[in-house]
Design an enzyme around this catalytic site. Structure first.
Site, mmCIF file in Angstrom:
data_model
loop_
_atom_site.group_PDB
_atom_site.id
_atom_site.type_symbol
_atom_site.label_atom_id
_atom_site.label_comp_id
_atom_site.label_asym_id
_atom_site.label_seq_id
_atom_site.Cartn_x
_atom_site.Cartn_y
_atom_site.Cartn_z
ATOM 1 N N ASP A 80 0.701 -0.745 -0.225
ATOM 2 C CA ASP A 80 0.056 -0.029 0.346
ATOM 3 C C ASP A 80 0.850 1.765 -0.173
ATOM 4 O O ASP A 80 1.178 1.178 1.328
ATOM 5 C CB ASP A 80 -0.956 -0.542 1.215
ATOM 6 C CG ASP A 80 -1.730 1.367 1.269
ATOM 7 O OD1 ASP A 80 -2.305 1.765 0.209
ATOM 8 O OD2 ASP A 80 -2.097 2.167 2.375
ATOM 9 N N THR A 113 -3.223 4.970 -4.415
ATOM 10 C CA THR A 113 -2.084 5.799 -3.290
ATOM 11 C C THR A 113 -1.457 5.964 -3.973
ATOM 12 O O THR A 113 0.267 6.896 -3.749
ATOM 13 C CB THR A 113 -1.699 5.755 -1.962
ATOM 14 O OG1 THR A 113 -2.092 3.798 -2.147
ATOM 15 C CG2 THR A 113 -3.547 6.357 -1.175
ATOM 16 N N THR A 114 -0.398 4.744 -4.462
ATOM 17 C CA THR A 114 0.997 4.779 -5.604
ATOM 18 C C THR A 114 1.017 5.693 -7.262
ATOM 19 O O THR A 114 1.803 5.572 -7.206
ATOM 20 C CB THR A 114 1.046 2.680 -5.201
ATOM 21 O OG1 THR A 114 0.879 1.908 -3.749
ATOM 22 C CG2 THR A 114 2.358 2.551 -6.384
ATOM 23 N N ASP A 414 -9.164 0.126 2.431
ATOM 24 C CA ASP A 414 -8.858 0.354 0.882
ATOM 25 C C ASP A 414 -10.759 -0.250 0.551
ATOM 26 O O ASP A 414 -10.930 0.902 -0.383
ATOM 27 C CB ASP A 414 -7.634 0.145 0.886
ATOM 28 C CG ASP A 414 -6.460 0.772 0.823
ATOM 29 O OD1 ASP A 414 -6.597 1.599 1.988
ATOM 30 O OD2 ASP A 414 -4.971 0.738 0.426
#
Length: 546
Positions: A80, A113-114, A414
Site C-alpha cells: 500500500d 496512493t501508489t 481501502d
C-alpha cells in the site's frame, strides 16, 4: 541537498553580486546567481523522483511487496503506497511533499496512493526535460493545470454512471481494489463484507458521503482470514469479569456508565489516619453501604448488562462491587475506552451515564443477546440484535499472524474507501491502465488544437501518463514497450475499454474482465499529482532558518 556555502538565500547572493560590481571587481557571482534556481529545481525533482521510483514496483496486482523495519525492530509487509511512504524516513523537503501527496490521496479517495505518486514522478521527469529546453517553469505549470482540467472532462466523458442498488458493480470495484493486495486470494470474502458494511450505515437515496467511523474493525489474532465476519451489532474487545457472573444474557438492558463503583479516595495530598479497630470497622461498613446503594439503584432499573468506562484516578469497579453485581446476575464489562463511548452509545441507542443521579431506565439500551465468545486465545463480548440497527456495524477480522492481520486491516479499509468513493461520485471507469492511456491519446489530440508552448507542454503531460500502463506491464512481466504501443493503437481506434489484463498477459476489453474502479480515484490522482508538481516547479530557492 544544499551545501553550507549555498545555504544563503537568493537575495543575499544578489546583494553580494551588486556590492562587488560597484567596487569595480570582476567575478562570476552573477553567473552563479542565474544558475542557482535551476540547481535547486533539479535537486527537488531528483529527490521527488527517487520517492516515486521507490514505490513504482508495488503498483498493480502483480506489484511487489515491501518489508518495512522500524527502529525498534517491528516489521510491516505491505504494498500500500500510503503505508510505505508514511513509514519511510525522508529528509529532503521535496520528498516530503510526495509523502503528503500520498496522504492526501488516501484521505480523498482511499485508493490509488501508489498511482498518484508514480504519476507525479513521471510529470516531474517531463517537466525537467521541458525546463532543460528553455521553457519557463511558470509556463509549464499553467499548461499542466490546463491539461489536468481537460483530463477531468475526458474522465467524466468515458465514465459509466451507476446506482448504489447495483450490487454487482460495487462488488467489482471493491474486488479490483483488493486484487493488488497481499490478501488478494481472500477477495471473494472481503469484498462483499466491505460493500455490505457501507450500505448498512447509509441511506443510499439521500447520503452523499460515508462516515467510516461508523464501521469498526476489530482485529483478533487466531483462525484465518476466512473466519472474518460482519456483525450487525457490537463487538467489545474486553472480556466479562466476576466469578459466578453471567457470560450470556438474553433480552439485555444495557447501561454504559462513566462513574466508578468503588469507594471514593481522598485527594493526593490528604491522608486518613485510623487509630483503632472500631474506626476501621466503621470505614469498611461505610464502604460496603456506599457500594450497596449504587448497586441497588442499578438493579432498580432492571439493568442486566453493565459497561464501565476506564478510570485513571481510581479503580473503575471494586472487588466488592463485582461480587454483589455477580450475585444479582448482572454481566459486567469494564475498561471500556473513552474514545469508544460515542460509537457504543450510537450502536446500542443508550446514553452515557455520568453520575448515579442520572441512572434511569430511559438511559439504557437494549439488545436480544449479549454473550462472551472465544476468539483465538482471547475472549470478546458480542452484542447482537440491537434495538435500532443501521447506525453502525462491526467487522471482526481474523488472521493467523500479526503481519497478515495488519495487512488485512489496511486492505479492507481501502475496499471500504472505494465503496465510499462510489457513494460520493456515482460513476465507474475501466481499470487496467485503460483510463490513463485514453487520457494520453485524447490529450495528444487536444494539444494539436493549442498554439505555442502550451501545445508542447500538454503533449509532454499526455506522454507522462503512459508511465502507468508501462509500469503495470513491467510489474506483470510483459514487454512494456510492445504492450504500451499496442494499447495506444487500440485506443487510437476508439477501443476505449482496452486495458492490460495482467492475469492472461495480454490486452483485452477490461470491462468484460470486471476490472473497474471509481471515477473519483482517477480524477483525484490526476488533480492532486498536478497540484504537487506545479508546487515543486515554482520553487526556485530553499532558505534555511535557524
Amino acid at each position: 541537498m544544499t551545501s553550507s556555502n549555498t545555504s544563503k538565500s537568493f537575495a543575499s547572493v544578489a546583494a553580494s553580486a551588486k556590492g562587488t560590481s560597484e567596487s569595480g571587481q570582476t567575478n562570476d557571482t552573477g553567473f552563479k546567481t542565474r544558475q542557482r534556481p535551476d540547481a535547486i529545481r533539479n535537486s527537488n525533482i531528483v529527490a521527488a523522483k527517487a520517492v516515486a521510483d521507490a514505490v513504482r514496483t508495488s503498483l498493480g496486482p502483480r506489484g511487489m511487496d515491501k518489508m518495512i523495519q522500524t527502529g525498534n525492530g517491528e516489521v510491516t509487509i505491505t504494498n500500500d503506497g500510503a503505508t510505505i511512504l508514511k513509514q519511510m524516513s525522508v529528509i529532503h523537503p521535496a520528498s516530503k511533499m510526495l509523502v503528503e501527496l500520498s496522504k492526501a490521496q488516501d484521505i480523498e479517495a482511499g485508493d490509488g496512493t501508489t498511482t498518484v505518486v508514480v504519476i507525479a514522478g513521471s510529470l516531474l521527469d517531463a517537466a525537467s526535460r521541458l525546463v532543460a529546453k528553455g521553457i519557463h517553469p511558470t509556463t509549464i505549470a499553467e499548461a499542466f493545470e490546463k491539461a489536468a482540467e481537460k483530463s477531468t472532462e475526458i474522465l467524466r466523458d468515458i465514465s459509466i454512471p451507476i446506482q448504489l442498488s447495483d450490487n454487482k458493480s460495487l462488488l467489482q470495484s471493491a474486488s479490483t481494489a483488493l486484487n493488488s493486495k497481499v490478501v488478494s486470494q481472500h477477495t471473494h470474502l472481503l469484498a462483499p463484507i466491505a460493500v455490505q458494511a457501507v450500505l448498512r450505515v447509509i441511506n443510499p437515496t439521500v447520503d452523499k458521503n460515508v462516515d467510516l467511523r461508523d464501521i469498526r474493525i476489530i482485529k483478533k489474532l487466531g483462525g484465518t482470514i476466512e473466519d472474518t465476519e460482519l456483525v450487525e451489532g457490537l463487538i467489545l474487545d474486553q472480556k466479562t469479569i466476576g466469578f459466578g457472573a453471567p457470560t450470556r444474557i438474553e433480552k439485555a438492558k444495557i447501561a454504559l456508565i462513566q462513574f466508578c463503583i468503588s469507594p471514593p479516595k481522598t485527594d493526593m495530598e490528604n491522608t486518613v489516619i485510623i487509630s483503632d479497630h472500631a474506626q476501621m470497622d466503621r470505614v469498611i461498613k461505610e464502604e460496603r453501604q456506599y457500594i450497596l446503594n449504587i448497586i441497588k439503584q442499578i438493579k432498580k432499573t432492571n439493568c442486566n448488562v453493565l459497561l464501565i468506562q476506564k478510570s485513571i484516578l481510581r479503580d473503575a469497579i471494586s472487588d466488592l462491587a463485582i461480587h454483589y453485581l455477580a450475585k444479582m446476575k448482572i454481566l459486567i464489562v469494564k475498561d471500556v475506552e473513552r474514545e469508544d463511548v460515542p460509537f457504543i452509545a450510537k450502536t446500542l441507542g443508550c446514553k452515557p451515564i455520568a453520575s448515579l443521579d442520572h441512572f434511569q431506565q430511559d438511559m439504557l439500551g437494549s439488545a436480544d443477546l449479549v454473550e462472551e465468545i472465544t476468539a483465538g486465545s482471547d475472549k470478546i463480548v458480542k452484542i447482537m440484535g440491537v434495538a435500532h440497527p443501521g447506525h453502525t456495524v462491526s467487522i471482526l477480522l481474523r488472521g493467523s499472524n500479526k503481519l497478515m492481520l495488519e495487512e488485512a486491516g489496511r486492505s479492507i479499509h481501502d475496499a471500504l474507501c472505494v465503496v465510499r468513493c462510489l457513494v460520493k461520485e456515482r460513476a465507474l471507469i475501466a481499470g487496467g491502465a485503460a483510463p490513463e492511456i485514453e487520457l494520453s491519446v485524447r490529450l495528444s489530440e487536444y494539444a494539436q488544437s493549442l498554439s505555442g508552448v502550451d501545445q508542447y507542454c500538454v503533449r509532454a503531460f499526455a506522454e507522462a501518463l503512459e508511465v502507468i500502463p508501462y509500469t503495470l506491464a513491467e510489474n506483470a512481466g510483459l514487454n512494456p514497450i510492445a504492450t504500451v504501443t499496442e494499447l495506444r493503437n487500440r485506443h487510437a481506434q476508439n477501443d476505449t475499454n482496452a486495458g492490460i489484463n495482467v492475469r492472461k498477459g495480454l490486452i483485452s476489453n477490461i470491462l468484460e474482465e470486471n476490472v473497474v474502479q471509481p471515477l473519483l480515484v482517477s480524477m483525484s490522482a490526476i488533480r492532486l499529482a498536478t497540484e504537487t508538481v506545479r508546487s515543486i516547479l515554482k520553487i526556485d530557492d530553499i532558505i534555511e532558518t535557524m
